[in-house]
Design a protein around this motif. Structure first.
Motif: not given
Length: 599
Positions: A255-257, A276-285, A287-290, A304-312
């Protein structure tokens, strides 16, 4: 076996000496055989050469022996004082020798370890089986072998160690011995256990997070993910762990963003919230994800490590759009209401107000949204309005209010207010809608009509009808004693006949002003006839009424004869005496009027 004694000369030096001795013996035999003089001379010369070679080889052998002794001594010192525990045991696992560090490790003197089974120090049955297999493998194969065991030493301490072993063959006896080293890995084992506990603790935390969560390394490969991630995005651990995040789900995550977040934003700000990221996912359609991202640098391992939490937030966004649409509709409705109108939520905050409402405060409606009564009204009004709204929501019924306010120009306004509760689908009150109508003009007319109906138009005093109403009200009250003063203007007919009715009216106004000025605000002063006045004094004795009359009689207008007034005073102690007091005060007024004529 003593390792320090079980060493032999190098095989190459011993072989050379043996070969030289054999050649020397052969030459000696050859010399004793019959030979010519020249041959004998040649053989003597060769014998001398071989003798010299033998002496040289003996010297080399002596030096080799000295080096061997030095090497043995050096080895013995290294062996005894090495920081690693060394043990030598036979094929049965009996300890033949231990160095100083090994004996300290087990907490037993070295001489007591000789011929003691090494397995007796192993802490558990599984460890003893591992050691037994270790011995078998060493006896069958050359090379170094390793195994991990736990030892229980003399004081009961448990030591976690790694055993490294090699086989040694004694040249003289051809017996096979085993030399092993033990590295105390207790601290490492504890650290490994703590790391494992920390990993399990962290993974449990990850799993308890309700939103999808992944942990990435510095190369953006996924180290771990929680069940919420797998359930939300319809992927499996096999398709996820170790993969480049952009490659997930047939590159659905390219996803570009998201690339902008990792490449341009996160390197400069290690904590990102609400991306905020908005994207068309193949299996779930679509989605707007925070996204909330946090980069953690691990100093000990320099990565280093990166924690990435996602909220639909897709549904929430849709709900917000619907709410926004409803609010716009509500605002349009409010703006088309000519009266003051507003919407309040259950917390008492204004959700929407219209233009007339905003004009009261010289503010745009949107500037009032989110405020409560205390934010926009004076304290007294704010408390009242807050109480009114709470009562409407508590009762669940439409309620009518009448009130007065002062606008920003200082003008007194009369309002009629209606607040109606708003219910949700389950019948719970979630707010109110209010409408206030400015009835100032109507109130002013009503006040005027009310005033005219109760007051005398010539003098401004109460009229006869109001006087009678108040007389009845006082009779029902407990405001006794009550005094009654009757008054009459002398000579009014003469003034009307000689000077005209306008002067007669002026005379009546002057008398009214003098009478009104002598009594209290709570007293009822009324014009009950053409030139007749009456005063009701609740909770007042006759002496007080008499004092008021004396003040009137001492006015300059009375003394100079500009106006002449006759008075009569009486008092009632209860409601049954009111009629008698009224009659008596009237009679006394007429007697005073007659007396003034005779003067």
């Amino acid at each position: 076996m003593d390792i320090k004694k079980d060493r032999h000369l190098p095989t190459d030096v011993a072989g050379l000496r043996s070969h030289a001795e054999e050649r020397l013996r052969a030459k000696a035999v050859e010399l004793n055989s019959p030979r010519s003089g020249e041959e004998t001379q040649r053989l003597v010369h060769e014998l001398e050469v071989h003798q010299i070679e033998l002496e040289m080889q003996n010297e080399e052998l002596r030096r080799s022996q000295e080096e061997l002794v030095l090497s043995r001594n050096t080895y013995a010192e290294l062996y005894d004082f090495a920081p690693v525990g060394y043990f030598t045991f036979d094929a049965r696992g009996l300890i033949r020798e231990a160095n100083h560090t090994g004996a300290q490790l087990l907490g037993i003197e070295r001489r007591q370890l000789t011929n003691k089974p090494f397995s007796s120090f192993i802490a558990d049955a599984d460890g003893r089986k591992i050691f037994s297999r270790h011995l078998e493998s060493l006896m069958q194969k050359q090379g170094m072998q390793k195994c991990e065991i736990s030892l229980r030493v003399k004081d009961g301490t448990l030591i976690h160690g790694q055993l490294k072993s090699v086989t040694l063959d004694a040249i003289e006896t051809k017996d096979r011995y085993i030399l092993c080293s033990i590295v105390d890995g207790t601290v490492g084992k504890q650290l490994e256990t703590e790391i494992q506990d920390a990993r399990e603790y962290a993974e449990n935390i990850v799993e308890t997070v309700r939103e999808p969560l992944v942990v990435l390394n510095s190369d953006l490969r996924i180290l771990t993910a929680n069940h919420s991630f797998y359930n939300t995005f319809k992927v499996t651990p096999e398709d996820t762990i170790g993969n480049f995040i952009y490659d997930l789900g047939n590159r659905q995550w390219d996803i570009p963003r998201l690339r902008i977040l990792f490449k341009e934003i996160l390197p400069h700000d290690t904590v990102i919230n609400g991306y905020e990221v908005e994207h068309d996912f193949l299996d779930i359609g679509r989605k707007i994800i925070l996204l909330n991202a946090r980069e953690i640098f691990r100093k000990k391992i320099g990565s280093n490590i990166i924690l990435l939490a996602m909220e639909d937030i897709t549904e929430r966004k849709l709900a917000e759009e619907r709410i926004s649409e409803v609010i716009r509709q509500q605002q349009a409705i409010l703006d088309n209401i000519p009266n003051i109108a507003w919407l309040k939520n259950r917390a008492g905050r204004y959700v929407a107000v219209n233009e007339p409402f905003g004009r009261m405060f010289d503010l745009a409606p949107k500037e009032l949204v989110g405020k409560n009564d205390h934010d926009i009204y004076p304290p007294e009004l704010a408390v009242k309005y807050e109480k009114d709204s709470r009562e409407v929501m508590a009762s669940g019924t439409r309620t009518y209010f009448e009130e007065t306010i002062v606008d920003r120009d200082g003008k007194l306004l009369y309002l009629e207010k209606i607040e109606t509760p708003i219910f949700n689908d389950t019948g719970v009150v979630i707010g109110i809608i209010g409408i206030a109508h400015d009835v100032t003009s109507r109130k002013e007319v009503e006040v005027t009509l009310r005033h005219d109906s109760t007051h005398d138009t010539l003098t401004g005093l109460y009229n006869r009808a109001f006087f009678d109403e108040e007389l009845e009200r006082f009779a029902r009250s407990r405001m006794f004693p009550m005094s009654i003063v009757m008054a009459d203007v002398n000579g009014l007919k003469t003034v009307n006949d000689t000077l005209g009715h306008e002067e007669g009216d002026n005379l009546i106004r002057l008398a009214a002003r003098l009478i009104l000025g002598a009594f209290r605000a709570e007293d009822i002063v009324a014009r009950i006839g053409g030139d007749e006045f009456a005063v009701l004094l609740p909770e007042t004795a006759a002496t007080v009424a008499e004092e008021a009359v004396r003040r009137i009689m001492n006015c300059p207008e009375i003394i100079t004869g500009k106006v002449s007034i006759a008075f009569g005073i009486a008092s009632a102690e209860n409601k049954d005496q009111i009629a008698e007091a009224l009659k008596l005060s009237d009679e006394r007024m007429y007697r005073d009027k007659s007396a003034q004529k005779e003067l």
